[in-house]
Design an enzyme around this catalytic site. Sequence first.
Site, PDB file in Angstrom:
ATOM      1  N   SER A  68       0.794  34.439  -0.543  1.00 37.06           N
ATOM      2  CA  SER A  68       0.576  35.868  -0.729  1.00 37.06           C
ATOM      3  C   SER A  68      -0.913  36.190  -0.578  1.00 37.06           C
ATOM      4  CB  SER A  68       1.140  36.302  -2.087  1.00 37.06           C
ATOM      5  OG  SER A  68       1.230  37.697  -2.178  1.00 37.06           O
TER       6      SER A  68
ATOM      7  N   GLU B  54      11.391  38.765   1.546  1.00 32.17           N
ATOM      8  CA  GLU B  54      10.016  39.008   1.110  1.00 32.17           C
ATOM      9  C   GLU B  54       9.849  40.314   0.334  1.00 32.17           C
ATOM     10  OE1 GLU B  54       7.497  37.170   1.070  1.00 32.17           O
ATOM     11  OE2 GLU B  54       7.657  35.649   2.628  1.00 32.17           O
TER      12      GLU B  54
ATOM     13  N   HIS C 254       9.884  36.796  -2.760  1.00 32.32           N
ATOM     14  CA  HIS C 254       8.486  36.459  -2.524  1.00 32.32           C
ATOM     15  C   HIS C 254       7.979  35.508  -3.610  1.00 32.32           C
ATOM     16  CE1 HIS C 254       4.480  37.486  -0.899  1.00 32.32           C
ATOM     17  NE2 HIS C 254       4.045  37.632  -2.132  1.00 32.32           N
TER      18      HIS C 254
END
Length: 614
Positions: A234, A365, A478
């Site tokens: 990320s 995601e 995610h």
Amino acid sequence: MRPPWYPLHTPSLAFPLLFLLLSLLGGGARAEGREDPQLLVRVRGGQLRGIRLKAPGGPVSAFLGIPFAEPPVGSRRFMPPEPKRPWSGVLDATTFQNVCYQYVDTLYPGFEGTEMWNPNRELSEDCLYLNVWTPYPRPASPTPVLIWIYGGGFYSGAASLDVYDGRFLAQVEGAVLVSMNYRVGTFGFLALPGSREAPGNVGLLDQRLALQWVQENIAAFGGDPMSVTLFGESAGAASVGMHILSLPSRSLFHRAVLQSGTPNGPWATVSAGEARRRATLLARLVGCPPGGAGGNDTELIACLRTRPAQDLVDHEWHVLPQESIFRFSFVPVVDGDFLSDTPEALINTGDFQDLQVLVGVVKDEGSYFLVYGVPGFSKDNESLISRAQFLAGVRIGVPQASDLAAEAVVLHYTDWLHPEDPTHLRDAMSAVVGDHNVVCPVAQLAGRLAAQGARVYAYIFEHRASTLTWPLWMGVPHGYEIEFIFGLPLDPSLNYTTEERIFAQRLMKYWTNFARTGDPNDPRDSKSPQWPPYTTAAQQYVSLNLKPLEVRRGLRAQTCAFWNRFLPKLLSATDTLDEAERQWKAEFHRWSSYMVHWKNQFDHYSKQERCSDL
């Protein structure tokens, strides 16, 4: 998710007497460190004492909470980091140190899915510490080094989180693993570009200073400074990408892994002008400078340095320009220094001939972010949304879109056979957020790096952990590949399945193979399916799940053509239209005002006596 491992102890009837004797000599832990040379390491700043930890298959050495910078407190708040000065004696490096001051997620108190990402140590601005895990005993020959950079939207995160425990990679794969804290939020990324007092990007400079520390000191731990791989997820992956694009960082590592994040994502950077707007707005919100007067940069920053850290954190989210998700208040700025140009421009013009890169995404995601503000979404129900909620969600999920661009997104993601179907609308909203912010920026980066000479490998992670506490509709969210990369399923107390343990070992092998050679494949294993490089022509990537490796082509190719090719052109065109409309309205307003003024003058003239005689 906290592995219940403890320091190794050797039971003995004489232990109480030995402990008393060692205490009289100056402390049990210190004496134990002197007895075991594997746990004593000398670095440039001085001597360290580490700790021996249990791991599956044997012990590892850990050196936790090593200071690599002077505490960035007081007058050092918002300033670039300064290297840690040498210390005398033996520094205790047996426990994690403070977490950098940050926002704490309280949306779902006590829920493991959010609490696992919250700080697990005391919050403090004195937080620039790093950690090293090594095999025990120390490697006899230089061993490749993996450096982890955590994510958290540049507003949160900590190297001490349980999900980032480096002992499994160190023990099972014989890796030397390093992680560091870096400043986040206001403290790491508030910027008044051009100002010496708050130049911006100091969180990235914290990371770079840790990379320099590794170059200077990792050989003492058995690591090879000539074989360093950065990996992050990320915002950590975006950080890795920014080090790729920043020339002073490029000599500090050799390979890079970017998991679910890129420097070219729409959330990863802001312009210098926008950074300044956010900084001055935050200052105004916390009463700086006093009295509301204008003030210069020096006065503004001097005032901000007097404000309690929590006051700054409490006001961070109020500086965003519009309602949005997957947008963060203080992020890296295109400052002309760390980032000499926009990431897109640097990617297009860079020379990446000697770089090996591994990039990838998870299956869903966008789902994680939907419960943080999109109408109709919650972790506690199926989140079956209406079309009106979907339309509202698109405006929040793509906040920079014009009306026409938002309509194009809706058109692309609507199932026109079932345009009102709540399940499809929910899944489409997840795809909008994930494709826009992660998947398509990753696909774009992979293609550009490959075209510019880098050797690129790409993946999609598709396994939903059996232990996952988020609802089923969120799929593989995610961040939930990390526990497998770090090998947590090898801890039997965490109740993963046998298949997941084998899967984690496979992924650990891919990542460490890549760290050793720049290729995730095992050169000694010609029978297993091979992971091919990603090229602009073939666009091959692999699926990572419990099944054998599967090679696919074109990571969301059609959808990413929409985001990476069509939508930017549409936004550019509508920006021109919006500007033309603004100018037209301004001209019309001036013309209208002129006509009103003219009519008033005419009426006044008409009422005069000479006109009435005609």
